[in-house]
Design a protein around this motif. Structure first.
Motif, PDB file in Angstrom:
ATOM      1  N   ALA A 128     -20.058 -23.145 -33.731  1.00 19.59           N
ATOM      2  CA  ALA A 128     -19.392 -23.861 -34.823  1.00 19.59           C
ATOM      3  C   ALA A 128     -18.677 -25.118 -34.338  1.00 19.59           C
ATOM      4  O   ALA A 128     -18.505 -26.079 -35.098  1.00 19.59           O
ATOM      5  N   THR A 129     -18.258 -25.120 -33.079  1.00 24.14           N
ATOM      6  CA  THR A 129     -17.555 -26.283 -32.523  1.00 24.14           C
ATOM      7  C   THR A 129     -18.470 -27.163 -31.662  1.00 24.14           C
ATOM      8  O   THR A 129     -17.984 -28.026 -30.935  1.00 24.14           O
ATOM      9  N   GLY A 130     -19.766 -26.911 -31.725  1.00 26.31           N
ATOM     10  CA  GLY A 130     -20.724 -27.763 -31.044  1.00 26.31           C
ATOM     11  C   GLY A 130     -20.868 -27.522 -29.564  1.00 26.31           C
ATOM     12  O   GLY A 130     -21.451 -28.353 -28.857  1.00 26.31           O
ATOM     13  N   ARG A 131     -20.373 -26.390 -29.057  1.00 23.68           N
ATOM     14  CA  ARG A 131     -20.451 -26.124 -27.618  1.00 23.68           C
ATOM     15  C   ARG A 131     -21.597 -25.194 -27.240  1.00 23.68           C
ATOM     16  O   ARG A 131     -21.779 -24.891 -26.054  1.00 23.68           O
ATOM     17  N   ARG A 132     -22.325 -24.723 -28.216  1.00 19.71           N
ATOM     18  CA  ARG A 132     -23.521 -23.918 -27.977  1.00 19.71           C
ATOM     19  C   ARG A 132     -24.611 -24.343 -28.956  1.00 19.71           C
ATOM     20  O   ARG A 132     -24.327 -24.782 -30.068  1.00 19.71           O
ATOM     21  N   SER A 149     -11.555 -20.081 -26.539  1.00 25.32           N
ATOM     22  CA  SER A 149     -10.863 -21.181 -27.209  1.00 25.32           C
ATOM     23  C   SER A 149     -10.712 -22.423 -26.353  1.00 25.32           C
ATOM     24  O   SER A 149     -10.483 -23.509 -26.869  1.00 25.32           O
ATOM     25  N   GLU A 150     -10.817 -22.297 -25.021  1.00 24.84           N
ATOM     26  CA  GLU A 150     -10.580 -23.440 -24.154  1.00 24.84           C
ATOM     27  C   GLU A 150     -11.722 -24.444 -24.259  1.00 24.84           C
ATOM     28  O   GLU A 150     -12.888 -24.098 -24.203  1.00 24.84           O
ATOM     29  N   LYS A 151     -11.370 -25.693 -24.403  1.00 30.88           N
ATOM     30  CA  LYS A 151     -12.365 -26.754 -24.446  1.00 30.88           C
ATOM     31  C   LYS A 151     -11.800 -27.967 -23.712  1.00 30.88           C
ATOM     32  O   LYS A 151     -10.974 -28.687 -24.233  1.00 30.88           O
ATOM     33  N   CYS A 181     -18.172 -18.937 -32.576  1.00 26.59           N
ATOM     34  CA  CYS A 181     -17.138 -19.980 -32.562  1.00 26.59           C
ATOM     35  C   CYS A 181     -17.569 -21.181 -31.735  1.00 26.59           C
ATOM     36  O   CYS A 181     -17.299 -22.337 -32.104  1.00 26.59           O
ATOM     37  N   LEU A 182     -18.240 -20.930 -30.627  1.00 27.42           N
ATOM     38  CA  LEU A 182     -18.715 -22.030 -29.785  1.00 27.42           C
ATOM     39  C   LEU A 182     -19.811 -22.829 -30.483  1.00 27.42           C
ATOM     40  O   LEU A 182     -19.860 -24.057 -30.367  1.00 27.42           O
TER      41      LEU A 182
END
Length: 206
Positions: A109-113, A181-183, A106-107
């Motif tokens: 997919a959302t550009g955080r990893r 989920s926190e960003k 998930c991270l």
């Protein structure tokens, strides 16, 4: 782990070229992913706290009876690929890796990893849900199980469901959330605690 069809010769070796390529690929990908995880500072940092994340009582209370059922129920199933090793091994691997893999996917997919973390998560998923099963049955029976494809298509769904469940937490306001989920800002890793345990994928603004 899913019901086997009637097969006249269970010991026939599957030695066709596509199977040999598939077998070679996953044997190679596993150590590559392990090395990638070992040299990744972010991964090694968070794994220090991952055991505490997994050992929260409610997660163990869900895992233990489910693992016992999956491990022992094969004795009563009409499926000769479902034994204590496949049931117990896949259950344990799912518990140990699925929460991390689902969160990291998930991270990514959302550009955080970075994508390389997604590769490691994918290999962990495929090993736990499929390749461990294939490899054990190959060693046990001397043949590549004809159930490899049905298992490959179905088991990852159970893997993702388990990883999603074990990422549930309660935030400071008492609301159920997923730990990944926190960003709130650019990635700067830190440990944070909630009622549900360590939110090991959380970030905050520097």
């Amino acid at each position: 782990m899913f019901g086997s069809p009637a097969i006249d010769d269970r010991n026939q070796l599957v030695d066709s070229y596509p199977f040999l390529v598939y077998l070679f690929l996953w044997i190679i990908l596993i150590p590559i992913a392990l090395v990638g995880a070992a040299v990744g500072r972010r991964i090694t940092f968070e794994l220090r706290y991952y055991r505490a994340f997994l050992c929260i009582p409610w997660k163990l209370a869900v895992f233990i009876p489910a693992a016992l059922f999956v491990t022992l129920a094969g004795q009563f199933a009409f499926d000769d690929t479902w034994d204590v090793v496949t049931g117990g091994g896949m259950s344990l691997l799912t518990y140990l890796t699925a929460p991390w893999s689902v969160a990291v996917a998930c991270l990514v997919a959302t550009g955080r990893r970075p994508l390389r973390h997604g590769f490691i998560a994918l290999v962990a998923c495929l090993f736990s849900a499929s390749w461990f099963y294939d490899g054990w049955l190959l060693l046990r029976d001397g043949s590549y199980t004809p159930m490899w494809l049905p298992n490959l298509l179905l088991s990852p769904f159970l893997y993702v469901a388990g990883g999603t469940l074990w990422n549930l937490e309660i935030d400071a306001q008492g609301r159920p959330i997923f730990g990944f989920s926190e960003k709130t800002g650019p990635p700067r890793q830190e440990r944070r605690r909630s009622v549900g345990g360590w939110r090991w994928c959380a970030y905050r603004r520097s």
